[in-house]
Design an enzyme around this catalytic site. Structure first.
Site, PDB file in Angstrom:
ATOM      1  N   TYR A  52      28.094 -14.194 -14.769  1.00 33.70           N
ATOM      2  CA  TYR A  52      27.804 -13.217 -13.714  1.00 33.70           C
ATOM      3  C   TYR A  52      27.578 -13.884 -12.352  1.00 33.70           C
ATOM      4  O   TYR A  52      26.844 -14.860 -12.240  1.00 33.70           O
ATOM      5  CB  TYR A  52      26.557 -12.386 -14.067  1.00 33.70           C
ATOM      6  CG  TYR A  52      26.135 -11.481 -12.921  1.00 33.70           C
ATOM      7  CD1 TYR A  52      26.880 -10.354 -12.609  1.00 33.70           C
ATOM      8  CD2 TYR A  52      25.038 -11.791 -12.118  1.00 33.70           C
ATOM      9  CE1 TYR A  52      26.540  -9.539 -11.537  1.00 33.70           C
ATOM     10  CE2 TYR A  52      24.686 -10.981 -11.041  1.00 33.70           C
ATOM     11  CZ  TYR A  52      25.448  -9.861 -10.763  1.00 33.70           C
ATOM     12  OH  TYR A  52      25.108  -9.069  -9.693  1.00 33.70           O
ATOM     13  N   HIS A  82      27.189  -6.656   2.175  1.00 33.85           N
ATOM     14  CA  HIS A  82      25.785  -6.361   1.896  1.00 33.85           C
ATOM     15  C   HIS A  82      24.908  -6.387   3.150  1.00 33.85           C
ATOM     16  O   HIS A  82      23.725  -6.053   3.086  1.00 33.85           O
ATOM     17  CB  HIS A  82      25.236  -7.345   0.862  1.00 33.85           C
ATOM     18  CG  HIS A  82      25.691  -7.059  -0.542  1.00 33.85           C
ATOM     19  ND1 HIS A  82      26.992  -6.777  -0.846  1.00 33.85           N
ATOM     20  CD2 HIS A  82      25.003  -7.006  -1.722  1.00 33.85           C
ATOM     21  CE1 HIS A  82      27.098  -6.578  -2.153  1.00 33.85           C
ATOM     22  NE2 HIS A  82      25.907  -6.697  -2.700  1.00 33.85           N
ATOM     23  N   ASN A 194      19.886 -12.891  -3.423  1.00 40.01           N
ATOM     24  CA  ASN A 194      19.246 -12.350  -4.617  1.00 40.01           C
ATOM     25  C   ASN A 194      17.816 -12.885  -4.720  1.00 40.01           C
ATOM     26  O   ASN A 194      17.510 -13.761  -5.517  1.00 40.01           O
ATOM     27  CB  ASN A 194      20.052 -12.783  -5.845  1.00 40.01           C
ATOM     28  CG  ASN A 194      20.285 -11.657  -6.821  1.00 40.01           C
ATOM     29  OD1 ASN A 194      20.721 -11.887  -7.928  1.00 40.01           O
ATOM     30  ND2 ASN A 194      19.996 -10.437  -6.445  1.00 40.01           N
ATOM     31  N   TYR A 277     -24.382   4.842   4.929  1.00 47.56           N
ATOM     32  CA  TYR A 277     -23.544   3.985   4.082  1.00 47.56           C
ATOM     33  C   TYR A 277     -22.663   3.032   4.885  1.00 47.56           C
ATOM     34  O   TYR A 277     -22.424   1.897   4.463  1.00 47.56           O
ATOM     35  CB  TYR A 277     -22.627   4.843   3.201  1.00 47.56           C
ATOM     36  CG  TYR A 277     -23.317   5.575   2.084  1.00 47.56           C
ATOM     37  CD1 TYR A 277     -24.699   5.509   1.887  1.00 47.56           C
ATOM     38  CD2 TYR A 277     -22.583   6.361   1.199  1.00 47.56           C
ATOM     39  CE1 TYR A 277     -25.322   6.201   0.865  1.00 47.56           C
ATOM     40  CE2 TYR A 277     -23.189   7.048   0.178  1.00 47.56           C
ATOM     41  CZ  TYR A 277     -24.559   6.975   0.006  1.00 47.56           C
ATOM     42  OH  TYR A 277     -25.158   7.660  -1.009  1.00 47.56           O
ATOM     43  N   ARG A 280     -25.198   0.275   5.574  1.00 44.77           N
ATOM     44  CA  ARG A 280     -25.879  -0.268   4.394  1.00 44.77           C
ATOM     45  C   ARG A 280     -24.894  -0.833   3.370  1.00 44.77           C
ATOM     46  O   ARG A 280     -25.212  -1.783   2.641  1.00 44.77           O
ATOM     47  CB  ARG A 280     -26.708   0.840   3.747  1.00 44.77           C
ATOM     48  CG  ARG A 280     -27.707   0.336   2.730  1.00 44.77           C
ATOM     49  CD  ARG A 280     -28.417   1.405   1.916  1.00 44.77           C
ATOM     50  NE  ARG A 280     -28.364   2.750   2.454  1.00 44.77           N
ATOM     51  CZ  ARG A 280     -28.486   3.842   1.693  1.00 44.77           C
ATOM     52  NH1 ARG A 280     -28.615   3.727   0.379  1.00 44.77           N
ATOM     53  NH2 ARG A 280     -28.448   5.043   2.244  1.00 44.77           N
ATOM     54  N   PHE A 326      14.517 -11.130  -9.544  1.00 42.51           N
ATOM     55  CA  PHE A 326      14.617 -10.578  -8.193  1.00 42.51           C
ATOM     56  C   PHE A 326      13.826  -9.292  -8.027  1.00 42.51           C
ATOM     57  O   PHE A 326      13.692  -8.775  -6.925  1.00 42.51           O
ATOM     58  CB  PHE A 326      16.083 -10.293  -7.857  1.00 42.51           C
ATOM     59  CG  PHE A 326      16.787  -9.518  -8.950  1.00 42.51           C
ATOM     60  CD1 PHE A 326      16.480  -8.185  -9.194  1.00 42.51           C
ATOM     61  CD2 PHE A 326      17.725 -10.140  -9.755  1.00 42.51           C
ATOM     62  CE1 PHE A 326      17.108  -7.480 -10.202  1.00 42.51           C
ATOM     63  CE2 PHE A 326      18.349  -9.441 -10.775  1.00 42.51           C
ATOM     64  CZ  PHE A 326      18.037  -8.102 -10.997  1.00 42.51           C
ATOM     65  N   GLU A 411      21.552  -0.505 -11.544  1.00 41.22           N
ATOM     66  CA  GLU A 411      20.251  -0.941 -11.046  1.00 41.22           C
ATOM     67  C   GLU A 411      19.374   0.310 -10.930  1.00 41.22           C
ATOM     68  O   GLU A 411      19.226   0.904  -9.872  1.00 41.22           O
ATOM     69  CB  GLU A 411      20.441  -1.667  -9.715  1.00 41.22           C
ATOM     70  CG  GLU A 411      21.306  -2.913  -9.890  1.00 41.22           C
ATOM     71  CD  GLU A 411      21.884  -3.469  -8.608  1.00 41.22           C
ATOM     72  OE1 GLU A 411      21.532  -2.976  -7.520  1.00 41.22           O
ATOM     73  OE2 GLU A 411      22.711  -4.407  -8.692  1.00 41.22           O
TER      74      GLU A 411
END
Length: 508
Positions: A52, A82, A194, A277, A280, A326, A411
């Site tokens: 791959y 990409h 990646n 609060y 404190r 990834f 994916e």
């Protein structure tokens, strides 16, 4: 110089590279590992094995075989296709951080790139050539594909970069620095994109800013305590040891240290029995934020030194495995946690601002005005703080609980970690402005009480802050004061001696 080896990069070293612009190199041992894994990739290509990302397409195209004559074209097409980032670019420091972290990950020797790829990444760092990387477009799994593709464009002489204060074509900057574009070969484009370096870089910078702001918030809160004549007994060590959270104990100790010689604090029963609060419970709330910061720091330190691409190469190429390192889920959770923790630091600060300006809650001039009625004083500063903390509540919605399938459902679960990291940084930016407003109000209240009665530590803090925001003697455009104090908080060094046995001192 900071030497990378893929294993031991620290926050202190990242801080030096990002903000002190220290040069970066790599160790000889790490380079040997890189060379070994590269030989494995070249053998896979030569033997025409189906692996791959080396001899196949990507994502849903993982079943498409790519011959060795096309491996360079495959990697070039990958980067160009990409590079789909959109929106405003990341600040230069984030681009610089991505270059550093990607180089460190590749130096682990599991990615199969040639040494020249890593060398060029570090050349860009050292020459201060920072790729223009749009902030939006990453799903936070399959790596930060879109942002890191824009980073990779600079290595091949395409896209734009920030260089000497200008945005210029990458090839122009490379030429001026005597560098040459590289041609990506088998596996190298995939190895560059990646990974989780966009979300991790954003997370690292966000953490450095958050840690510094958390320390500063304790000085600011201590000054508010003086302005409100708060009860110091609530910070007694025995109370906090009885609960047992280390961070809570440390916050209480630092507040006691800051106020050790103050004549403005009171004892329980002297003016009132208990404070609200927001006064404190400072150790409990700020301490819980420190717990979150510790968690975030731990995860980021792991991720800074992680192999996050796919596939990974082991045993000199005998084992080449596709996996999912990834996937950004660990950082997505950490960034959501960071956003929540810092939103709460701002939330309790805004409540302290309200106590400083509300005449029904204190004995100070209404809204700290020099002439109540004719002059509004800090009235609308509290509005602004309330607006920011409300915005933070929407930004703190966890990004990590969302997912959307991509690549034709190959994916099918993603982290949204990069969105989470961007939101966390915006929360921190908003929180800094809220704490700037508290600083302005706390200084005003403390000076009304009398600076001669203040503790030395808070008096010094006030003195430095007063250089950028003067006493409110009459109404003025307070937006300018808020931005001035915000910039001062971001850029100022921590007060001398500020450190903790359990937290490193950082500059951001």
């Amino acid at each position: 110089m900071v030497l990378l080896n893929g294993q031991t990069l620290t926050f202190e070293e990242v801080n030096r590279v990002l903000f002190d612009e220290v040069k970066v190199g790599f160790s000889d041992e790490s380079l040997r590992k890189v060379e070994e894994s590269r030989k494995a990739v070249e053998k896979i290509v030569e033997d025409e094995r189906i692996v791959y990302g080396i001899t196949t397409g990507f994502g849903k195209f993982s079943d498409v075989y790519i011959g060795k004559e096309d491996v360079e074209t495959l990697q070039l097409n990958l980067i160009r296709s990409h590079a789909c980032g959109i929106g405003e670019p990341f600040p230069e420091v984030l681009s610089r951080a991505m270059l550093l972290l990607r180089a460190n990950a590749l130096l682990k020797g599991f990615s199969g790139v040639r040494p020249v790829v890593i060398e060029r990444l570090l050349d860009l760092v050292n020459a201060k050539i920072h790729p223009v990387i749009p902030q939006q477009g990453s799903l936070g799994a399959s790596g930060d594909l879109a942002p890191l593709s824009h980073l990779a464009l600079a290595l091949i002489g395409e896209g734009d970069v920030f260089y000497k204060g200008e945005k210029v074509p990458a090839l122009t900057a490379l030429t001026k620095e005597g560098l040459f574009p590289i041609t990506l070969t088998a596996k190298e484009g995939l190895a560059l994109i990646n990974g989780t370096q966009a979300m991790t870089a954003m997370g690292v910078v966000a953490y450095l800013e958050a840690e510094k702001l958390a320390y500063q918030s304790e000085y600011i809160a201590a000054m508010t305590i003086e302005g409100l004549r708060g009860i110091i007994d609530a910070f007694d060590e025995d109370i906090h040891l009885a609960r047992g959270y280390r961070e809570q104990v440390e916050v209480a100790r630092r507040i006691r240290d800051h106020l050790a010689d103050s004549q403005l604090t009171t004892r329980q029963g002297e003016l009132r029995v208990q404070d609200a609060y927001s006064i404190r419970c400072i150790p409990q709330v700020h301490g819980a934020t420190w717990q979150a910061l510790n968690y975030v720091k731990e995860k980021l330190e792991i991720e800074m030194n992680a192999a996050t691409d796919n596939p990974l190469i082991f045993n000199n190429g005998e084992k080449v495995l596709s996996g999912g390192n990834f996937h950004g889920q660990p950082i997505a959770f950490a960034m959501d946690f960071l956003a929540i923790a810092m939103a709460e630091l701002a939330n309790i600060s805004e409540r302290r601002i309200e106590r400083l300006v509300n005449p029904q809650l204190n004995d100070l001039p209404p809204f700290l005005s020099p002439e109540p009625g004719l002059q509004s004083g800090a009235m609308i500063m509290q509005y602004a703080a309330a607006s920011l903390v409300s915005e933070n509540k929407t930004l703190a919605h966890p990004a990590s609980v969302d997912s959307i399938p991509s690549s034709a459902n190959q994916e099918d679960h993603v982290s949204m970690g990069t969105i989470g990291s961007r939101h966390a940084h915006q929360v921190i930016t908003n929180a800094r402005r809220v704490l700037a407003i508290e600083t302005i109000c706390a200084m005003q209240a403390a000076e009304i009480r009398g600076t001669d009665l203040m503790a030395q530590a808070t008096k010094q803090f006030l003195k430095e802050a007063r250089e950028v925001a003067p006493f409110i003697a009459k109404d003025r455009i307070f937006s300018n004061d808020i931005e001035a104090v915000t910039s001062w908080l971001k850029g100022a060094s921590l007060p001398a001696g500020q450190s903790s046995k359990d937290h490193s001192r950082t500059k951001a």
